[in-house]
Design a protein around this motif. Structure first.
Motif, PDB file in Angstrom:
ATOM      1  N   PHE A  65      60.562  32.684  43.004  1.00 14.19           N
ATOM      2  CA  PHE A  65      59.618  33.361  42.119  1.00 14.19           C
ATOM      3  C   PHE A  65      59.468  34.815  42.572  1.00 14.19           C
ATOM      4  O   PHE A  65      59.413  35.094  43.774  1.00 14.19           O
ATOM      5  N   ARG A  66      59.389  35.726  41.610  1.00 13.62           N
ATOM      6  CA  ARG A  66      59.255  37.143  41.918  1.00 13.62           C
ATOM      7  C   ARG A  66      58.012  37.718  41.223  1.00 13.62           C
ATOM      8  O   ARG A  66      57.657  37.310  40.111  1.00 13.62           O
ATOM      9  N   ILE A  67      57.361  38.679  41.886  1.00 15.52           N
ATOM     10  CA  ILE A  67      56.203  39.376  41.318  1.00 15.52           C
ATOM     11  C   ILE A  67      56.504  40.863  41.320  1.00 15.52           C
ATOM     12  O   ILE A  67      56.940  41.416  42.332  1.00 15.52           O
ATOM     13  N   ILE A  68      56.262  41.529  40.190  1.00 17.69           N
ATOM     14  CA  ILE A  68      56.359  42.990  40.139  1.00 17.69           C
ATOM     15  C   ILE A  68      54.970  43.530  39.836  1.00 17.69           C
ATOM     16  O   ILE A  68      54.344  43.147  38.837  1.00 17.69           O
ATOM     17  N   MET A  69      54.489  44.402  40.722  1.00 20.23           N
ATOM     18  CA  MET A  69      53.120  44.899  40.609  1.00 20.23           C
ATOM     19  C   MET A  69      53.025  46.287  41.237  1.00 20.23           C
ATOM     20  O   MET A  69      53.936  46.715  41.951  1.00 20.23           O
ATOM     21  N   TYR A  77      41.756  45.475  44.350  1.00 20.70           N
ATOM     22  CA  TYR A  77      41.981  44.371  43.405  1.00 20.70           C
ATOM     23  C   TYR A  77      43.375  43.780  43.590  1.00 20.70           C
ATOM     24  O   TYR A  77      43.560  42.557  43.602  1.00 20.70           O
ATOM     25  N   TRP A  78      44.384  44.633  43.767  1.00 19.33           N
ATOM     26  CA  TRP A  78      45.768  44.170  43.873  1.00 19.33           C
ATOM     27  C   TRP A  78      45.997  43.382  45.158  1.00 19.33           C
ATOM     28  O   TRP A  78      46.788  42.432  45.184  1.00 19.33           O
ATOM     29  N   GLU A  79      45.331  43.763  46.226  1.00 20.02           N
ATOM     30  CA  GLU A  79      45.470  43.022  47.477  1.00 20.02           C
ATOM     31  C   GLU A  79      44.938  41.600  47.315  1.00 20.02           C
ATOM     32  O   GLU A  79      45.534  40.640  47.831  1.00 20.02           O
ATOM     33  N   GLU A  80      43.830  41.456  46.581  1.00 21.13           N
ATOM     34  CA  GLU A  80      43.292  40.127  46.300  1.00 21.13           C
ATOM     35  C   GLU A  80      44.309  39.284  45.510  1.00 21.13           C
ATOM     36  O   GLU A  80      44.478  38.095  45.755  1.00 21.13           O
ATOM     37  N   ILE A  81      44.967  39.916  44.541  1.00 20.04           N
ATOM     38  CA  ILE A  81      45.991  39.217  43.751  1.00 20.04           C
ATOM     39  C   ILE A  81      47.106  38.708  44.668  1.00 20.04           C
ATOM     40  O   ILE A  81      47.542  37.553  44.569  1.00 20.04           O
ATOM     41  N   GLU A  82      47.587  39.573  45.556  1.00 25.44           N
ATOM     42  CA  GLU A  82      48.662  39.186  46.466  1.00 25.44           C
ATOM     43  C   GLU A  82      48.251  38.018  47.352  1.00 25.44           C
ATOM     44  O   GLU A  82      49.019  37.079  47.564  1.00 25.44           O
ATOM     45  N   GLU A  83      47.031  38.068  47.879  1.00 30.15           N
ATOM     46  CA  GLU A  83      46.567  37.001  48.757  1.00 30.15           C
ATOM     47  C   GLU A  83      46.518  35.670  48.003  1.00 30.15           C
ATOM     48  O   GLU A  83      46.886  34.620  48.548  1.00 30.15           O
ATOM     49  N   GLY A  84      46.044  35.706  46.767  1.00 28.93           N
ATOM     50  CA  GLY A  84      46.004  34.487  45.972  1.00 28.93           C
ATOM     51  C   GLY A  84      47.389  33.933  45.703  1.00 28.93           C
ATOM     52  O   GLY A  84      47.622  32.719  45.790  1.00 28.93           O
ATOM     53  N   GLN A 307      36.257  39.617  38.382  1.00 33.49           N
ATOM     54  CA  GLN A 307      37.221  38.948  37.502  1.00 33.49           C
ATOM     55  C   GLN A 307      38.166  38.024  38.268  1.00 33.49           C
ATOM     56  O   GLN A 307      39.232  37.680  37.806  1.00 33.49           O
ATOM     57  N   HIS A 308      37.744  37.610  39.476  1.00 32.39           N
ATOM     58  CA  HIS A 308      38.498  36.620  40.246  1.00 32.39           C
ATOM     59  C   HIS A 308      39.961  37.015  40.431  1.00 32.39           C
ATOM     60  O   HIS A 308      40.881  36.289  40.040  1.00 32.39           O
ATOM     61  N   ALA A 309      40.169  38.173  41.044  1.00 32.44           N
ATOM     62  CA  ALA A 309      41.534  38.651  41.266  1.00 32.44           C
ATOM     63  C   ALA A 309      42.342  37.657  42.103  1.00 32.44           C
ATOM     64  O   ALA A 309      43.519  37.396  41.818  1.00 32.44           O
ATOM     65  N   TYR A 310      41.721  37.111  43.131  1.00 32.89           N
ATOM     66  CA  TYR A 310      42.415  36.138  43.985  1.00 32.89           C
ATOM     67  C   TYR A 310      42.906  34.954  43.160  1.00 32.89           C
ATOM     68  O   TYR A 310      44.059  34.513  43.296  1.00 32.89           O
ATOM     69  N   MET A 311      42.056  34.444  42.280  1.00 28.48           N
ATOM     70  CA  MET A 311      42.433  33.297  41.466  1.00 28.48           C
ATOM     71  C   MET A 311      43.498  33.662  40.432  1.00 28.48           C
ATOM     72  O   MET A 311      44.315  32.819  40.043  1.00 28.48           O
TER      73      MET A 311
END
Length: 354
Positions: A65-69, A77-84, A307-311
Motif C-alpha cells: 500500500f502506498r500513500i501520497i501526501m 494534522y498530517w503527522e496525526e494522519i501518518e501515525e494512524g 476531525q479525527h486526523a488519526y482515525m
C-alpha cells in the motif's frame, strides 16, 4: 449457533477431493468444469459463507500500500494522519501489509508527478491519495483505474476521480459550522479577522477553500454587516516575520477581538497573542494538535474543530485492507465528525484506536 462446515464435508457431498474444494474456494487454477459445477452446487445448497479473514491468512500473500501526501512539520494534522496509517499497518501485520509514504511539496506539480511515478513503479495493490489539483491528480488516477488498482481519497473529496472511498470532513458544512460557533462569541463585533496560510498566494488545500465557502455563506446570511479582514501568513515566512505582520495588523485594527483560521495553524496567532499578552483577542481554528491544545488551555484559542486526523489515516489503510485482502464492500463516502473542543473538554478528546 450454525454448525461449522468443513472442507471435508463439502468434498464428500460433491464427490470430489479435499484439494479440489480448496482450490475452488481460493479461486485457484487447474479445476475441471464438472468438478467446479458440483462444488458450487453444494455451496449454494448449504448457503456457504467463506471465512475471508482465515482465507486471507492462509493465502500468505504480501500487500503493498502506498500513500501520497504533503510534506509537513511535526505536530501537525498530517503527522496525526501518518501515525494512524502506521498503526493500522501494525494492527494487520499478520497479513504482510506494508505501507510506504511518499511526501510531495505542495503546489509543486513536478514533485507531485515524480512521487506518483514512484508509486506506479512500485506496482502497488492500493493507494491513498491526498490530491493535488484535479487535473494533475486525474492523470494518475486514470492510470490506476486502467491498472485496476483501487485508491482512496483523503482530506479533499473529488468525486470525478471515482475513488474506492473517501475520508475527510464535509468541508462546506464544517466552514458553516465554524462561522456559527465563532459568532456565538463575536455576535456584537463589527469586524473579524480571517487568517490564511498560503504558498504562492494559494491556500493549502481544496478542503480549506471549501471551508471558506461555507464560512462566508453563513456570514452573508446571518451577519452581512460584519467586515471580514483577510490576513495572509505565507507558509515560508519565519516566526519573526509572522509576528511583525501580526503586530502591524492588530495595531491597525484595535477594535478587532475575534479571529479564525480554517487550517490547523491557529497556534501561529495563538502563541503570538500569549507572548504579547493580548488577552482581549482570541482565535478559532482546526485540529487537535498539541501546539493548538496548549493555546486552547491558555485561552488564546477559543475553539478548535476536530476531525479525527488519526482515525482518517487508520481508516484509510483499514479500508484498503478490507476491500483488497478480505474482498469486502466498503462505504464510498466517509465524512468525519465535526467536533468542537474548548479548554474544558480538550483533555477528554481521545483517539478511538490506541
Amino acid at each position: 449457533m450454525a454448525q461449522k462446515v468443513r472442507i471435508k464435508d463439502i468434498a464428500e457431498k460433491s464427490g470430489v477431493s479435499v484439494g479440489t474444494v480448496d482450490r475452488i474456494l481460493h479461486n485457484r487454477p487447474n479445476v475441471s468444469k464438472s468438478a467446479r459445477e458440483k462444488v458450487e452446487k453444494v455451496l449454494k445448497e448449504i448457503n456457504y459463507q467463506p471465512n475471508m479473514y482465515a482465507s486471507a491468512l492462509a493465502y500468505n500473500k504480501s500487500y503493498n500500500f502506498r500513500i501520497i501526501m504533503p510534506r509537513h512539520d511535526s505536530e501537525t494534522y498530517w503527522e496525526e494522519i501518518e501515525e494512524g496509517a502506521m498503526r493500522a499497518c501494525e494492527a494487520r501485520r499478520d497479513f504482510h501489509i506494508d505501507v510506504t509514504i511518499h511526501r510531495y511539496e505542495r503546489f509543486n506539480t513536478d514533485d507531485y508527478a515524480e512521487k506518483f511515478n514512484e508509486i506506479l513503479d512500485s506496482a502497488p495493490n492500493g493507494v491513498i491519495i491526498v490530491p493535488s489539483e484535479l487535473e494533475i491528480t486525474k492523470q494518475f488516477t486514470d492510470i490506476l483505474h486502467l491498472k485496476e488498482i483501487p485508491f482512496i481519497l483523503l482530506d479533499s473529496y473529488m468525486p470525478d476521480l471515482r475513488p474506492l472511498s473517501f475520508y475527510g470532513q464535509d468541508s462546506f458544512s464544517s466552514g458553516y459550522f465554524a462561522a456559527r460557533m465563532l459568532m456565538l462569541l463575536a455576535h456584537d463585533d463589527k469586524e473579524i479577522m480571517l487568517m490564511k496560510q498560503t504558498k504562492n498566494g494559494k491556500v493549502a488545500s481544496k478542503q480549506q477553500a471549501n471551508r471558506e465557502v461555507g464560512f462566508r455563506h453563513y456570514m452573508r446570511d446571518h451577519f452581512p454587516s460584519v467586515t471580514i479582514h483577510e490576513l495572509d501568513l505565507p507558509l515560508d515566512k519565519t516566526r519573526e516575520e509572522n509576528e511583525a505582520t501580526l503586530e502591524k495588523f492588530f495595531h491597525n485594527h484595535p477594535a478587532l477581538h475575534h479571529c479564525v483560521t480554517l487550517s490547523a495553524r491557529a497556534h501561529v496567532v495563538g502563541e503570538f497573542l500569549l507572548r504579547t499578552n493580548k488577552r482581549n483577542i482570541q482565535i478559532m481554528g482546526y485540529d487537535m494538535v498539541e501546539k493548538n491544545a496548549v493555546c486552547l488551555r491558555e485561552g488564546s484559542i477559543s475553539f478548535l474543530i476536530a476531525q479525527h486526523a488519526y482515525m482518517q489515516g487508520y481508516n484509510c489503510v483499514d479500508t484498503l485492507f478490507k476491500a483488497i485482502v478480505l474482498k469486502q464492500e466498503v462505504a464510498p463516502v466517509n465524512y468525519m465528525p465535526i467536533e468542537l473542543l474548548t479548554k474544558e473538554n480538550v483533555d477528554f478528546y481521545r483517539r478511538t484506536q490506541s
